[in-house]
Enzyme design. Sequence first.
Site, PDB file in Angstrom:
ATOM      1  CG  HIS A  13      -1.816   1.058   1.443  1.00 57.16           C
ATOM      2  ND1 HIS A  13      -2.013   1.683   2.645  1.00 57.16           N
ATOM      3  CD2 HIS A  13      -2.651   1.673   0.568  1.00 57.16           C
ATOM      4  CE1 HIS A  13      -2.926   2.625   2.528  1.00 57.16           C
ATOM      5  NE2 HIS A  13      -3.329   2.639   1.278  1.00 57.16           N
ATOM      6  CD  GLU A  40      -2.935   1.995  -3.196  1.00 56.67           C
ATOM      7  OE1 GLU A  40      -3.982   2.652  -3.327  1.00 56.67           O
ATOM      8  OE2 GLU A  40      -1.956   2.425  -2.539  1.00 56.67           O
ATOM      9  CG  ASP A  42      -2.853   6.953  -3.679  1.00 57.30           C
ATOM     10  OD1 ASP A  42      -3.998   6.478  -3.697  1.00 57.30           O
ATOM     11  OD2 ASP A  42      -2.023   6.701  -2.782  1.00 57.30           O
ATOM     12  CG  HIS A  55      -3.028   9.245  -0.184  1.00 55.84           C
ATOM     13  ND1 HIS A  55      -3.662  10.023   0.758  1.00 55.84           N
ATOM     14  CD2 HIS A  55      -3.831   8.172  -0.387  1.00 55.84           C
ATOM     15  CE1 HIS A  55      -4.787   9.429   1.127  1.00 55.84           C
ATOM     16  NE2 HIS A  55      -4.914   8.305   0.451  1.00 55.84           N
ATOM     17  CD  GLU A 114      -7.259   5.091  -4.279  1.00 57.58           C
ATOM     18  OE1 GLU A 114      -6.491   4.487  -3.509  1.00 57.58           O
ATOM     19  OE2 GLU A 114      -8.124   5.906  -3.898  1.00 57.58           O
TER      20      GLU A 114
END
Length: 250
Positions: A13, A40, A42, A55, A114
């Site tokens: 993450h 993962e 952003d 993020h 994401e």
Amino acid sequence: MFEHYPSPVIFAHRGDLTYAPENTLPSFQQALQKGADGVELDAKLTADGQVIVIHDMTVDRTTTGKGRVASFKLDDIRKLDAGKWFDEKFNGTKVPMLAEVFELVGKDKLINIELTNYSTPRDGLVLKVCELIKRHNIQKQILFSSFLPSNLKIAAQALPEIPRGLLAMPGLVGLWARSFGFMFGEYQALHPHISSTSREQVQRVHRLNRRVHVWTANSPEEVNRLKEWGVDGIFTDDPQTAVRALGRSR
Ligand code: G3P
């Protein structure tokens, strides 16, 4: 594509979040060295339309600067330090461009992108990300996710072969996304919060022939409980602990 990876697949993450500044190249590199199956991240756009990885809506928490991400041009955001806030040893770390992450990750690990243009949903982020993916020919390693169904719809039109996970907030706020929103949308995976995940929920999603990727499991107990429930993927802030909990090497 998931058939080439172990189950549950381990996504780091924002990289090796506990031990490195989130969403930076050192963080992603560390996570992969520790055995994560993927990272993962952003994705957002700069004011001049470049895809970067960060993020928050502002640069305040994770860089030496101040202000909204969407107000920075690429050259200006790249002048900020995105490592110092975490530890002096990461001094000089920049906010990465998505293309740099593609180069770093190489050809055999997964990337969950994401799509986080939540404050600027019509900014064209999704199509820019899709263009980059095509240019790098990295389609087989990508999983899209977003809390915004409209982002995943655009992604489905541009690159239908790339799986899409609908993110759901914990608790009541995420109820619609975990039920009707998910059921009637064209998604290959549900991404629920760990506090809203149960064995029954996992079974319901599997009956739809779709996957469950849960965020975020950090202790060995959480990781093993989710594995026992049959989840297909785990997001973790501590990939090494997850890898060891699952009895994989390292
Ligand atoms: O993708 C899982 C998780 O990253 C979603 O929440 O706030 O960390 O982007 P957030």
